[in-house]
Design an enzyme around this catalytic site. Sequence first.
Site, PDB file in Angstrom:
ATOM      1  N   ARG A   1      -7.790  -3.340  -7.791  1.00  0.00           N
ATOM      2  CA  ARG A   1      -8.179  -2.758  -9.056  1.00  0.00           C
ATOM      3  C   ARG A   1      -7.150  -1.671  -9.382  1.00  0.00           C
ATOM      4  O   ARG A   1      -6.758  -0.919  -8.484  1.00  0.00           O
ATOM      5  CB  ARG A   1      -9.555  -2.114  -8.825  1.00  0.00           C
ATOM      6  CG  ARG A   1     -10.327  -1.856 -10.043  1.00  0.00           C
ATOM      7  CD  ARG A   1     -11.673  -1.245  -9.657  1.00  0.00           C
ATOM      8  NE  ARG A   1     -12.369  -0.851 -10.874  1.00  0.00           N
ATOM      9  CZ  ARG A   1     -12.123   0.257 -11.532  1.00  0.00           C
ATOM     10  NH1 ARG A   1     -11.225   1.108 -11.083  1.00  0.00           N
ATOM     11  NH2 ARG A   1     -12.783   0.525 -12.647  1.00  0.00           N
TER      12      ARG A   1
ATOM     13  N   HIS B   1      -8.308   2.332   5.347  1.00  0.00           N
ATOM     14  CA  HIS B   1      -9.633   2.560   5.919  1.00  0.00           C
ATOM     15  C   HIS B   1     -10.245   1.216   6.315  1.00  0.00           C
ATOM     16  O   HIS B   1      -9.657   0.159   6.092  1.00  0.00           O
ATOM     17  CB  HIS B   1     -10.493   3.316   4.904  1.00  0.00           C
ATOM     18  CG  HIS B   1      -9.887   4.640   4.528  1.00  0.00           C
ATOM     19  ND1 HIS B   1      -9.808   5.689   5.419  1.00  0.00           N
ATOM     20  CD2 HIS B   1      -9.281   5.068   3.390  1.00  0.00           C
ATOM     21  CE1 HIS B   1      -9.193   6.704   4.839  1.00  0.00           C
ATOM     22  NE2 HIS B   1      -8.858   6.362   3.603  1.00  0.00           N
TER      23      HIS B   1
ATOM     24  N   HIS C   1     -10.168  -1.655   3.855  1.00  0.00           N
ATOM     25  CA  HIS C   1      -8.895  -2.366   3.677  1.00  0.00           C
ATOM     26  C   HIS C   1      -8.665  -3.335   4.823  1.00  0.00           C
ATOM     27  O   HIS C   1      -8.126  -4.418   4.648  1.00  0.00           O
ATOM     28  CB  HIS C   1      -7.732  -1.379   3.616  1.00  0.00           C
ATOM     29  CG  HIS C   1      -7.881  -0.346   2.542  1.00  0.00           C
ATOM     30  ND1 HIS C   1      -8.271   0.946   2.808  1.00  0.00           N
ATOM     31  CD2 HIS C   1      -7.717  -0.420   1.208  1.00  0.00           C
ATOM     32  CE1 HIS C   1      -8.334   1.620   1.678  1.00  0.00           C
ATOM     33  NE2 HIS C   1      -8.002   0.824   0.687  1.00  0.00           N
TER      34      HIS C   1
ATOM     35  N   THR D   1       0.810  -1.214   0.000  1.00  0.00           N
ATOM     36  CA  THR D   1       0.000   0.000   0.000  1.00  0.00           C
ATOM     37  C   THR D   1       0.846   1.267   0.000  1.00  0.00           C
ATOM     38  O   THR D   1       1.971   1.276   0.488  1.00  0.00           O
ATOM     39  CB  THR D   1      -0.975   0.016   1.200  1.00  0.00           C
ATOM     40  OG1 THR D   1      -1.753   1.206   1.143  1.00  0.00           O
ATOM     41  CG2 THR D   1      -0.242  -0.020   2.528  1.00  0.00           C
ATOM     42  N   ARG D   2       0.267   2.321  -0.579  1.00  0.00           N
ATOM     43  CA  ARG D   2       0.888   3.643  -0.529  1.00  0.00           C
ATOM     44  C   ARG D   2      -0.128   4.667  -0.018  1.00  0.00           C
ATOM     45  O   ARG D   2       0.048   5.865  -0.159  1.00  0.00           O
ATOM     46  CB  ARG D   2       1.406   4.075  -1.911  1.00  0.00           C
ATOM     47  CG  ARG D   2       0.505   3.777  -3.079  1.00  0.00           C
ATOM     48  CD  ARG D   2       0.988   4.440  -4.358  1.00  0.00           C
ATOM     49  NE  ARG D   2       0.303   5.702  -4.524  1.00  0.00           N
ATOM     50  CZ  ARG D   2      -0.780   5.884  -5.269  1.00  0.00           C
ATOM     51  NH1 ARG D   2      -1.307   4.900  -5.965  1.00  0.00           N
ATOM     52  NH2 ARG D   2      -1.345   7.068  -5.340  1.00  0.00           N
TER      53      ARG D   2
END
Length: 580
Positions: free
Chosen positions: A294, A204, A207, A199-200
């Site tokens: 996605r 929330h 996730h 992740t970058r």
Amino acid sequence: MTTTKTTNLISPYGGKLVDLLAPTEAIDELKVYASHLPSIQLSERAVCDLELLAVGAFSPLDRFMGQADYRRVLDEMRLASGHLFPLPITLPVEIDSLVGLDQEIALRNAKNELLAVMTVEEIYEWDLAEVAEKALGTHDLRHPLVAEMHRWGKLNISGQVQMLHLPPHYDFRELRLTPAQTRARLEAFGRNNVVAFQTRNPLHRVHEELTKRATQEVDGILILHPVVGMTKPGDVDHYTRVRTYKALAENYYDPDRILLSLLPLAMRMAGPREALWHAIIRRNYGANYLIVGRDHAGPGVDSNGEPFYGPYDAQELVEMHSEELRVKMVPFRALVYLPDEDRYEEISKVPDQVKTASISGTQVREEYLNNGRKLPEWFTRPEVAEILAESYPPRYRQGFCIWFTGLSGAGKSTTAEVLTSLLLEYGRQVTVLDGDVVRTHLSKGLGFSKDDRDVNIRRIGFVAGEISRHGGTVICAAVSPYRATRNDVRNMVGQDRFVEVFVDTPLEVCEQRDVKGLYAKARRGELQGFTGIDDPYEPPRHAEVTLNTVDYTPEENAHFILDYLKRNGFVRSLNSNDQK
Ligand code: ADP
Ligand code: ADP
């Protein structure tokens, strides 16, 4: 098969874990030796790459790529050895850098600290257009790496590397683990499966749900593996993000099921090829599953407003190679919140008539953070919302950059002056970086060759980036004739606080105004390389604001920009009559 499940966890991609660190007892001697060698200073990206090469995160790659690797990676996504590897990891240098073949050179970071010694075994030309086309699938300058590559040196160097020191990091030290350390920690959990989450962004609830589900499904451990090297320009800084990850990991996950570890990777934002690269890297860190979302590692939209990559291209490419990599792809399934039941569910399992709620990433920024609104608890854990609100004040308290571009005499400085007064009236702190003025100090001595102009613009861009990151308003007014350089500056400042204003005054009009008599001089041939006369001007294709100075006065145009700023929340209206 005789292999046990745990060997699955400890064998890296390519079968061996590269480790380029020199033995401790040899370091002092090497340091003295290196102090006599010629040095090159590495970019931030090259420092990230070097660190990950050194610890084996890119294993089996153990050096910046030589020509055979570079060529085959571009054409077939494989190293010369045949191992899958989707992106070129190269070390570009300037043509005049005086690096010679068979020479040893010291590699240093921006602060000139010695990191490694490299034996130069190859020097070769690389082709920007080809890398853009094959690795990134686009030439569009809105792609942050395409824009950045224009600044890279034209030659690549390669050769064996001996690492003296890993690049120093002083933040979150307990979370910085090498692949070997990560594997050891993962093994201690005693489970067979490890699911990596790349992740970058801040995480929330959605996730959290998704990572928990993915981990439960395979009875595994989650490695929460955020990128803290270079991400997409304009992203939430890693200090803020890591604080949110820690809060989540400590408060909302089963401690027996999660390992938070930071990855100093320099992302390329290369979509599908990048996803595959992420899988290889995670394999080296001990994961055998990777969650792929996605538009994974997508850089947003191109200059026509279209996404660079298909939404599921990344998932497909990883899936296609998952057997060879021994990393299974876990597709990020779209989850929605069901307010009546206070839980998340996969969108495909929710009947049409059931009420659902979601907030998009854009809405998080634009409707909540930028307006100083707190994110709701069903969407973001309160600890995380608190950290984000602290780091992201509303937009009218954040910095931004107004970048005027246009021919000499178009009206950039004149309009900028009016706009400055208006912004001061609205309570903004303003710095003006006017091309002509900058050229008398910051860029004193630079001329008007393409290279000098680019240096000048990048200096202005650098300062503009610093000012706007620290909450200031900066107005830049320079001809800035080259599109690529302007795009570069846009990325330096950050896309979402950069307002490009094209002062679209026809050449004939500028020439008629000829405030400084320079057009006349250029026509007489007394001045060479004058923009618009015998030097190019590349008009912006997608400026945020375009001004017409023939039919509108400087004051009208300044108000036109102010309206744009108000509409986008950069400036708060003074009174309710102002609110359109
Ligand atoms: P630049 O900064 O783009 O080189 P300047 O602002 O220094 O251009 O010069 C523009 C000149 O054109 C000024 O002399 C200004 O008075 C004149 N001018 C006439 N109409 C306009 C207009 N509508 N907007 C801006 N400048 C105008
Ligand atoms: P750039 O973006 O090309 O570096 P600046 O805005 O820093 O340009 O400086 C451009 C100013 O310098 C122009 O407004 C013009 O008055 C002056 N100038 C002098 N020589 C040239 C030239 N060859 N081309 C364009 N502007 C020039």
